[in-house]
Scaffold this motif. Structure first.
Motif, PDB file in Angstrom:
ATOM      1  N   THR A   1       0.842  -1.357   0.025  1.00 25.91           N
ATOM      2  CA  THR A   1      -0.080  -0.121   0.010  1.00 25.91           C
ATOM      3  C   THR A   1       0.773   1.336   0.102  1.00 25.91           C
ATOM      4  O   THR A   1       1.598   1.577   0.949  1.00 25.91           O
ATOM      5  CB  THR A   1      -0.886   0.055   1.234  1.00 25.91           C
ATOM      6  N   LEU A   2       0.621   2.025  -0.955  1.00 25.01           N
ATOM      7  CA  LEU A   2       1.412   3.291  -1.121  1.00 25.01           C
ATOM      8  C   LEU A   2       0.480   4.243  -0.528  1.00 25.01           C
ATOM      9  O   LEU A   2      -0.540   4.506  -0.334  1.00 25.01           O
ATOM     10  CB  LEU A   2       1.220   3.998  -2.633  1.00 25.01           C
ATOM     11  N   VAL A   3       1.225   5.014   0.299  1.00 26.14           N
ATOM     12  CA  VAL A   3       0.696   6.185   1.304  1.00 26.14           C
ATOM     13  C   VAL A   3       1.088   7.722   0.744  1.00 26.14           C
ATOM     14  O   VAL A   3       2.084   7.879   0.500  1.00 26.14           O
ATOM     15  CB  VAL A   3       1.327   6.138   2.764  1.00 26.14           C
ATOM     16  N   VAL A   4       0.065   8.355   0.441  1.00 27.11           N
ATOM     17  CA  VAL A   4       0.145   9.830  -0.039  1.00 27.11           C
ATOM     18  C   VAL A   4      -0.617  10.543   0.909  1.00 27.11           C
ATOM     19  O   VAL A   4      -1.826  10.275   1.334  1.00 27.11           O
ATOM     20  CB  VAL A   4      -0.377  10.054  -1.322  1.00 27.11           C
ATOM     21  N   ILE A   5       0.230  11.599   1.650  1.00 27.70           N
ATOM     22  CA  ILE A   5      -0.441  12.453   2.671  1.00 27.70           C
ATOM     23  C   ILE A   5      -0.578  13.919   2.090  1.00 27.70           C
ATOM     24  O   ILE A   5       0.231  14.377   1.360  1.00 27.70           O
ATOM     25  CB  ILE A   5       0.563  12.364   3.765  1.00 27.70           C
ATOM     26  N   ILE A   6      -1.701  14.177   2.109  1.00 27.32           N
ATOM     27  CA  ILE A   6      -2.042  15.655   1.552  1.00 27.32           C
ATOM     28  C   ILE A   6      -2.423  16.403   2.743  1.00 27.32           C
ATOM     29  O   ILE A   6      -3.242  16.151   3.440  1.00 27.32           O
ATOM     30  CB  ILE A   6      -3.230  15.740   0.390  1.00 27.32           C
ATOM     31  N   GLN A   7      -1.811  17.802   3.036  1.00 27.73           N
ATOM     32  CA  GLN A   7      -1.932  18.816   4.153  1.00 27.73           C
ATOM     33  C   GLN A   7      -2.089  20.059   3.596  1.00 27.73           C
ATOM     34  O   GLN A   7      -1.377  20.354   2.680  1.00 27.73           O
ATOM     35  CB  GLN A   7      -0.844  18.394   5.151  1.00 27.73           C
ATOM     36  N   CYS A   8      -2.823  20.748   4.277  1.00 24.95           N
ATOM     37  CA  CYS A   8      -2.843  22.299   4.157  1.00 24.95           C
ATOM     38  C   CYS A   8      -3.320  22.602   5.532  1.00 24.95           C
ATOM     39  O   CYS A   8      -4.207  22.578   6.454  1.00 24.95           O
ATOM     40  CB  CYS A   8      -4.073  22.509   3.139  1.00 24.95           C
ATOM     41  N   GLY A   9      -2.314  23.672   5.767  1.00 24.09           N
ATOM     42  CA  GLY A   9      -2.408  24.317   7.100  1.00 24.09           C
ATOM     43  C   GLY A   9      -2.125  23.193   8.270  1.00 24.09           C
ATOM     44  O   GLY A   9      -1.208  22.497   8.102  1.00 24.09           O
ATOM     45  N   GLY A  10      -3.152  23.188   9.065  1.00 24.04           N
ATOM     46  CA  GLY A  10      -2.659  22.207  10.156  1.00 24.04           C
ATOM     47  C   GLY A  10      -3.640  20.883   9.715  1.00 24.04           C
ATOM     48  O   GLY A  10      -3.661  19.961  11.009  1.00 24.04           O
ATOM     49  N   VAL A  11      -4.347  20.912   8.877  1.00 19.91           N
ATOM     50  CA  VAL A  11      -5.038  19.660   8.606  1.00 19.91           C
ATOM     51  C   VAL A  11      -4.699  18.763   7.596  1.00 19.91           C
ATOM     52  O   VAL A  11      -3.916  19.265   6.483  1.00 19.91           O
ATOM     53  CB  VAL A  11      -6.546  20.192   7.969  1.00 19.91           C
ATOM     54  N   SER A  12      -4.635  17.351   7.852  1.00 23.40           N
ATOM     55  CA  SER A  12      -4.079  16.532   6.662  1.00 23.40           C
ATOM     56  C   SER A  12      -5.051  15.450   6.468  1.00 23.40           C
ATOM     57  O   SER A  12      -5.970  15.156   7.217  1.00 23.40           O
ATOM     58  CB  SER A  12      -2.680  16.082   7.192  1.00 23.40           C
ATOM     59  N   GLN A  13      -4.935  14.913   5.248  1.00 25.28           N
ATOM     60  CA  GLN A  13      -5.543  13.744   4.960  1.00 25.28           C
ATOM     61  C   GLN A  13      -4.678  12.524   4.140  1.00 25.28           C
ATOM     62  O   GLN A  13      -3.805  12.978   3.362  1.00 25.28           O
ATOM     63  CB  GLN A  13      -6.445  14.219   3.647  1.00 25.28           C
ATOM     64  N   VAL A  14      -5.005  11.416   4.696  1.00 27.89           N
ATOM     65  CA  VAL A  14      -4.178  10.346   4.367  1.00 27.89           C
ATOM     66  C   VAL A  14      -4.802   9.484   3.210  1.00 27.89           C
ATOM     67  O   VAL A  14      -5.800   9.258   3.560  1.00 27.89           O
ATOM     68  CB  VAL A  14      -3.903   9.357   5.539  1.00 27.89           C
ATOM     69  N   MET A  15      -4.187   9.347   2.061  1.00 27.01           N
ATOM     70  CA  MET A  15      -4.880   8.475   0.913  1.00 27.01           C
ATOM     71  C   MET A  15      -3.710   7.196   0.787  1.00 27.01           C
ATOM     72  O   MET A  15      -2.752   7.250   0.259  1.00 27.01           O
ATOM     73  CB  MET A  15      -4.611   9.135  -0.270  1.00 27.01           C
ATOM     74  N   PRO A  16      -4.540   5.813   1.319  1.00 25.05           N
ATOM     75  CA  PRO A  16      -3.857   4.415   0.833  1.00 25.05           C
ATOM     76  C   PRO A  16      -3.973   4.377  -0.474  1.00 25.05           C
ATOM     77  O   PRO A  16      -5.346   4.361  -0.827  1.00 25.05           O
ATOM     78  CB  PRO A  16      -4.466   3.815   2.094  1.00 25.05           C
ATOM     79  N   VAL A  17      -3.108   3.952  -1.185  1.00 22.09           N
ATOM     80  CA  VAL A  17      -3.352   3.223  -2.600  1.00 22.09           C
ATOM     81  C   VAL A  17      -2.632   1.780  -2.676  1.00 22.09           C
ATOM     82  O   VAL A  17      -1.258   1.550  -2.453  1.00 22.09           O
ATOM     83  CB  VAL A  17      -2.463   4.323  -3.665  1.00 22.09           C
ATOM     84  N   GLU A  18      -3.581   0.861  -3.113  1.00 19.06           N
ATOM     85  CA  GLU A  18      -2.973  -0.453  -3.027  1.00 19.06           C
ATOM     86  C   GLU A  18      -2.414  -0.698  -4.320  1.00 19.06           C
ATOM     87  O   GLU A  18      -3.164  -0.539  -5.404  1.00 19.06           O
ATOM     88  CB  GLU A  18      -4.405  -1.622  -2.647  1.00 19.06           C
ATOM     89  N   VAL A  19      -1.055  -1.089  -4.314  1.00 23.92           N
ATOM     90  CA  VAL A  19      -0.458  -1.082  -5.795  1.00 23.92           C
ATOM     91  C   VAL A  19      -0.275  -2.519  -6.165  1.00 23.92           C
ATOM     92  O   VAL A  19       0.057  -3.283  -5.560  1.00 23.92           O
ATOM     93  CB  VAL A  19       1.087  -0.458  -5.347  1.00 23.92           C
ATOM     94  N   ASP A  20      -0.634  -2.696  -7.567  1.00 26.02           N
ATOM     95  CA  ASP A  20      -0.448  -3.890  -8.301  1.00 26.02           C
ATOM     96  C   ASP A  20       1.225  -3.915  -8.605  1.00 26.02           C
ATOM     97  O   ASP A  20       2.020  -3.343  -8.429  1.00 26.02           O
ATOM     98  CB  ASP A  20      -0.934  -3.780  -9.705  1.00 26.02           C
ATOM     99  N   PRO A  21       1.464  -5.226  -8.957  1.00 25.88           N
ATOM    100  CA  PRO A  21       3.126  -5.589  -9.065  1.00 25.88           C
ATOM    101  C   PRO A  21       3.478  -4.735 -10.365  1.00 25.88           C
ATOM    102  O   PRO A  21       2.730  -4.391 -11.096  1.00 25.88           O
ATOM    103  CB  PRO A  21       3.049  -7.150  -9.518  1.00 25.88           C
ATOM    104  N   PRO A  22       4.730  -4.236 -10.153  1.00 20.23           N
ATOM    105  CA  PRO A  22       5.249  -3.289 -11.449  1.00 20.23           C
ATOM    106  C   PRO A  22       5.059  -3.852 -12.720  1.00 20.23           C
ATOM    107  O   PRO A  22       4.807  -3.187 -13.729  1.00 20.23           O
ATOM    108  CB  PRO A  22       6.800  -3.114 -11.025  1.00 20.23           C
ATOM    109  N   ALA A  23       4.983  -5.314 -12.873  1.00 19.04           N
ATOM    110  CA  ALA A  23       4.917  -5.825 -14.131  1.00 19.04           C
ATOM    111  C   ALA A  23       3.627  -5.648 -14.843  1.00 19.04           C
ATOM    112  O   ALA A  23       3.374  -5.802 -15.988  1.00 19.04           O
ATOM    113  CB  ALA A  23       5.260  -7.363 -14.046  1.00 19.04           C
ATOM    114  N   LYS A  24       2.539  -5.338 -13.961  1.00 22.28           N
ATOM    115  CA  LYS A  24       1.215  -4.901 -14.542  1.00 22.28           C
ATOM    116  C   LYS A  24       0.985  -3.535 -14.799  1.00 22.28           C
ATOM    117  O   LYS A  24       0.051  -2.998 -15.336  1.00 22.28           O
ATOM    118  CB  LYS A  24       0.140  -5.414 -13.730  1.00 22.28           C
ATOM    119  N   ILE A  25       1.790  -2.732 -14.272  1.00 26.48           N
ATOM    120  CA  ILE A  25       1.816  -1.167 -14.749  1.00 26.48           C
ATOM    121  C   ILE A  25       2.100  -0.966 -16.057  1.00 26.48           C
ATOM    122  O   ILE A  25       3.414  -1.198 -16.552  1.00 26.48           O
ATOM    123  CB  ILE A  25       2.811  -0.500 -13.611  1.00 26.48           C
ATOM    124  N   THR A  26       1.262  -0.274 -16.774  1.00 25.22           N
ATOM    125  CA  THR A  26       1.740  -0.222 -18.239  1.00 25.22           C
ATOM    126  C   THR A  26       2.190   1.058 -18.500  1.00 25.22           C
ATOM    127  O   THR A  26       2.939   1.211 -19.642  1.00 25.22           O
ATOM    128  CB  THR A  26       0.145  -0.201 -18.963  1.00 25.22           C
TER     129      THR A  26
END
Length: 229
Positions: A173-198
């Motif tokens: 799971t790739l984790v992307v954190i987006i924040q603005c000011g003092g507030v943040s939002q975590v976005m988890p992204v489940e990643v396929d094997p690199p071989a499947k990425i086009t």
């Protein structure tokens, strides 16, 4: 700096389209693991805007286990208000808009995280780093950087997704954190094997991210840069 023969997105140079559909990318129901299809539109949890469901029934069934992380995010907003001295309503408004932003740019943010952490070359980075995107009203020289997650409840939710992804053959799971000011939002992204990425690796992910976000476009469509087409 690497020069590319073609842009990272098939619609990079096209003008924004009003009323465009959000590009969310591949998603699976957090309760029954059913994949999303054009005929089966998912709904997002109104609290965290990251957990997705194929139906209201699945959302209700999943709530007992999801309740803790949703309530935790609400409490974090309240803590920010007390720390910064700002009003709870203003922080709640900012948090709501940040969740909407994360939801609208899921496909683009997931792609940027994949590129920033170089997961095509080093898949293990998915378990060691996260991408932090700092939004503000002013330019920030360190607006894109890597960081770690230390919140135990958020970590537990990410770990659950990690185990599910690896069980189905993904790299984690790739984790992307987006924040603005003092507030943040975590976005988890489940990643396929690199071989499947086009699409292949890109070093210009930050400028591509800025291009679509600053123009208010949520129609990012990555194109392949591999010999497979």
């Amino acid at each position: 700096m690497t020069t590319y023969a073609q842009p990272a997105a098939a619609n990079y140079h096209t003008p924004p389209v009003h009323g465009q559909q959000r590009q969310r990318g591949y998603r699976i129901c957090d309760q029954c693991h059913t994949p999303e299809t054009p005929s089966l539109k998912f709904r997002l949890c109104g609290g965290c805007m990251t957990t997705q469901y194929c139906s209201q029934d699945c959302q209700r069934e999943h709530w007992p286990g999801h309740k803790a992380i949703c309530q935790h995010m609400a409490s974090q907003i309240s803590k920010v208000a007390l720390t910064t001295g700002s009003s709870p309503s203003s922080d709640e408004h900012l948090a709501k808009n940040l969740r909407k932003f994360t939801s609208a740019y899921t496909s683009l943010l997931g792609w940027a995280g994949f590129q920033a952490l170089q997961l095509k070359r080093i898949p293990a980075n998915v378990r060691q780093n996260a991408l932090l995107i700092d939004l503000s009203y002013h330019n920030h020289v360190e607006s894109h950087r890597r960081t770690y997650i230390r919140d135990p409840l958020v970590t537990a939710d990410i770990q659950r997704r990690e185990e599910r992804c690896r069980h189905s053959g993904g790299i984690g799971t790739l984790v992307v954190i987006i924040q603005c000011g003092g507030v943040s939002q975590v976005m988890p992204v489940e990643v396929d094997p690199p071989a499947k990425i086009t699409w292949d690796t890109r070093e210009d992910w930050a400028s591509v991210l800025a291009h679509f976000v600053e123009s208010g476009r949520t129609d990012f469509k990555p194109i392949s840069t591999t010999s497979r087409g």
